[in-house]
Design an enzyme around this catalytic site. Sequence first.
Site, PDB file in Angstrom:
ATOM      1  N   CYS A  39      -4.674   2.040  -3.885  1.00  0.00           N
ATOM      2  CA  CYS A  39      -3.444   2.625  -3.287  1.00  0.00           C
ATOM      3  C   CYS A  39      -2.230   1.707  -3.441  1.00  0.00           C
ATOM      4  O   CYS A  39      -1.191   1.936  -2.818  1.00  0.00           O
ATOM      5  CB  CYS A  39      -3.613   2.981  -1.813  1.00  0.00           C
ATOM      6  SG  CYS A  39      -4.771   4.290  -1.521  1.00  0.00           S
ATOM      7  N   LYS A  74     -10.252  -0.695  10.474  1.00  0.00           N
ATOM      8  CA  LYS A  74     -10.293  -1.900   9.637  1.00  0.00           C
ATOM      9  C   LYS A  74     -10.575  -3.147  10.483  1.00  0.00           C
ATOM     10  O   LYS A  74     -10.553  -4.265   9.990  1.00  0.00           O
ATOM     11  CB  LYS A  74      -8.977  -2.058   8.881  1.00  0.00           C
ATOM     12  CG  LYS A  74      -8.776  -0.955   7.830  1.00  0.00           C
ATOM     13  CD  LYS A  74      -7.579  -1.257   6.972  1.00  0.00           C
ATOM     14  CE  LYS A  74      -7.084  -0.071   6.192  1.00  0.00           C
ATOM     15  NZ  LYS A  74      -7.848   0.215   4.979  1.00  0.00           N
ATOM     16  N   GLN A  92      -4.203  -4.792   7.110  1.00  0.00           N
ATOM     17  CA  GLN A  92      -5.189  -5.753   6.599  1.00  0.00           C
ATOM     18  C   GLN A  92      -5.214  -7.057   7.393  1.00  0.00           C
ATOM     19  O   GLN A  92      -6.030  -7.938   7.105  1.00  0.00           O
ATOM     20  CB  GLN A  92      -4.911  -6.085   5.115  1.00  0.00           C
ATOM     21  CG  GLN A  92      -5.108  -4.924   4.163  1.00  0.00           C
ATOM     22  CD  GLN A  92      -6.569  -4.485   4.041  1.00  0.00           C
ATOM     23  OE1 GLN A  92      -7.495  -5.233   4.349  1.00  0.00           O
ATOM     24  NE2 GLN A  92      -6.771  -3.263   3.599  1.00  0.00           N
ATOM     25  N   ASP A 132       3.372  -3.873   8.261  1.00  0.00           N
ATOM     26  CA  ASP A 132       2.143  -3.120   8.067  1.00  0.00           C
ATOM     27  C   ASP A 132       0.992  -4.110   8.297  1.00  0.00           C
ATOM     28  O   ASP A 132       0.747  -4.985   7.462  1.00  0.00           O
ATOM     29  CB  ASP A 132       2.138  -2.564   6.634  1.00  0.00           C
ATOM     30  CG  ASP A 132       0.777  -2.014   6.212  1.00  0.00           C
ATOM     31  OD1 ASP A 132      -0.183  -2.104   7.000  1.00  0.00           O
ATOM     32  OD2 ASP A 132       0.681  -1.506   5.077  1.00  0.00           O
ATOM     33  N   HIS A 181       0.853  -1.203   0.000  1.00  0.00           N
ATOM     34  CA  HIS A 181       0.000   0.000   0.000  1.00  0.00           C
ATOM     35  C   HIS A 181       0.887   1.251   0.000  1.00  0.00           C
ATOM     36  O   HIS A 181       2.011   1.224   0.512  1.00  0.00           O
ATOM     37  CB  HIS A 181      -0.867  -0.045   1.253  1.00  0.00           C
ATOM     38  CG  HIS A 181      -1.858   1.063   1.394  1.00  0.00           C
ATOM     39  ND1 HIS A 181      -1.525   2.298   1.884  1.00  0.00           N
ATOM     40  CD2 HIS A 181      -3.186   1.114   1.114  1.00  0.00           C
ATOM     41  CE1 HIS A 181      -2.596   3.064   1.905  1.00  0.00           C
ATOM     42  NE2 HIS A 181      -3.625   2.372   1.446  1.00  0.00           N
TER      43      HIS A 181
HETATM   44  C1  LIG Z   1      -2.118  -2.688   3.549  1.00  0.00           C
HETATM   45  C2  LIG Z   1      -2.512  -1.312   3.991  1.00  0.00           C
HETATM   46  N1  LIG Z   1      -1.606  -0.534   4.582  1.00  0.00           N
HETATM   47  C3  LIG Z   1      -1.899   0.699   5.013  1.00  0.00           C
HETATM   48  C4  LIG Z   1      -3.151   1.225   4.854  1.00  0.00           C
HETATM   49  C5  LIG Z   1      -3.426   2.612   5.347  1.00  0.00           C
HETATM   50  O1  LIG Z   1      -4.342   2.598   6.407  1.00  0.00           O
HETATM   51  P1  LIG Z   1      -4.971   3.942   6.948  1.00  0.00           P
HETATM   52  O2  LIG Z   1      -5.575   4.637   5.769  1.00  0.00           O
HETATM   53  O3  LIG Z   1      -5.994   3.501   7.947  1.00  0.00           O
HETATM   54  O4  LIG Z   1      -3.865   4.720   7.567  1.00  0.00           O
HETATM   55  C6  LIG Z   1      -4.135   0.465   4.229  1.00  0.00           C
HETATM   56  C7  LIG Z   1      -5.473   1.025   3.982  1.00  0.00           C
HETATM   57  O5  LIG Z   1      -6.183   0.631   3.089  1.00  0.00           O
HETATM   58  C8  LIG Z   1      -3.812  -0.844   3.793  1.00  0.00           C
HETATM   59  O6  LIG Z   1      -4.708  -1.611   3.187  1.00  0.00           O
END
Ligand SMILES: Cc1ncc(COP(=O)(O)O)c(C=O)c1O
Length: 398
Positions: A353, A215, A192, A189, A112
Amino acid sequence: MNRDDFPILETGIIYFDNGATTMKPKCVVDKVVEYYTEYTSNAHRGDYDTSLRVDKEYESVRTKVKNLINAARDEEIVFTKGTTESLNTIVFGYMQKILKKNDEVLISKSEHASNVLPWMILKEKIGIEVKYVDLDENYAVTVENVKRAITDKTKVISLAHVTNVIGDIRDIVEIGKIAKENNILFVVDAAQSIGHVKIDVQKANIDFLGFSAHKMLGPTGIGVLYGKYELLNETDTLEYGGGMNAFFESDCSYELKEVPWKFEAGTQNIAGVIGMGRAIDYILKIGLDKIHEHELELKKYAVSELKKVPNIKIYNENTDSGIIAFNIDKVFSQDTAIFLNRFNICVRSGNHCAKILKDEIGITNTCRASFYVYNTKEEVDKLIEALKRQDEVYDNIV
Ligand SMILES: Cc1ncc(COP(=O)(O)O)c(C=O)c1O
């Protein structure tokens, strides 16, 4: 599973966009409302009953998070706005201080934006190299490919536990072991994976990790940065202000509070923290194994049914989370999503993203259906029925 706990589902919505954000059970909403209606006060600032209650509730969530991810101590848990802020703090609060020109950071092309862009900016600032682990034929990251990508310049491995388009679950325990053996920092990270699969930061030897509460059935605008205590101590906060300083004087001398409070400048998202605590209770009551099993069963069912629908291409049928990336042949993904909305079905369309994943899968945009605890096979059937009517996609789209 537990659909009655989610009042929004009574509207008839078929919500398959859980990768973007999840629905909130009533108990989480109630917990937030309770804070606003019964004991609204700031945290760590008052000496009266409601304020003391806030402090107790707020700090108790640190312990809940610690237990959820099996951190070694409460102080390793920092409240942030979410995964994005957590990853930025890791990169600019710590990595920028310790990495040097030509040091290599290993990520993948399925990450992401929030696990890509901070590293790219750091490359621009100090000249690190951003390297990509090869993806296998299922677009997944394997332990073997991680091993192969490591060089004597690799200083950091930063990977999603579960990716948000392909949905591959990385073997973080093995990768963490390899990182440790090679004296490499391991950043995860968990956006998910939190609330979907178990995470044990000690077992996986994770140095830093980030996730977002929204999430995992919790409120928006709140999340967590986990760091090993000694590393957090060496990490700079990106914000300064009230609540995080021990003192400051007119001669410009100052001292910051200890970890984790030095990271929590200004009035925090107290309602969010408290709501996140309730979401953790709710998830643990169902059980993470049961949640994962449910999502996988839905995914397998959906994949087998989708395969019976003409012109559907699935990009990730062999990955083990509740995420399916697909397209109707020759139809722009957003048109498919708009069409599905006619049936009250919510899927995400676009690049999600993960903008460099296109280098691997050869296409920029997909539709993504992502499942969670409240989704059912009957809802999947409705998706399939709608997709069988694909000839109507362009009717009513102006
Ligand atoms: C794999 C991953 N990392 C990071 C994020 C970013 O999360 P946030 O927008 O809650 O900061 C997302 C959000 O879709 C994600 O799917």
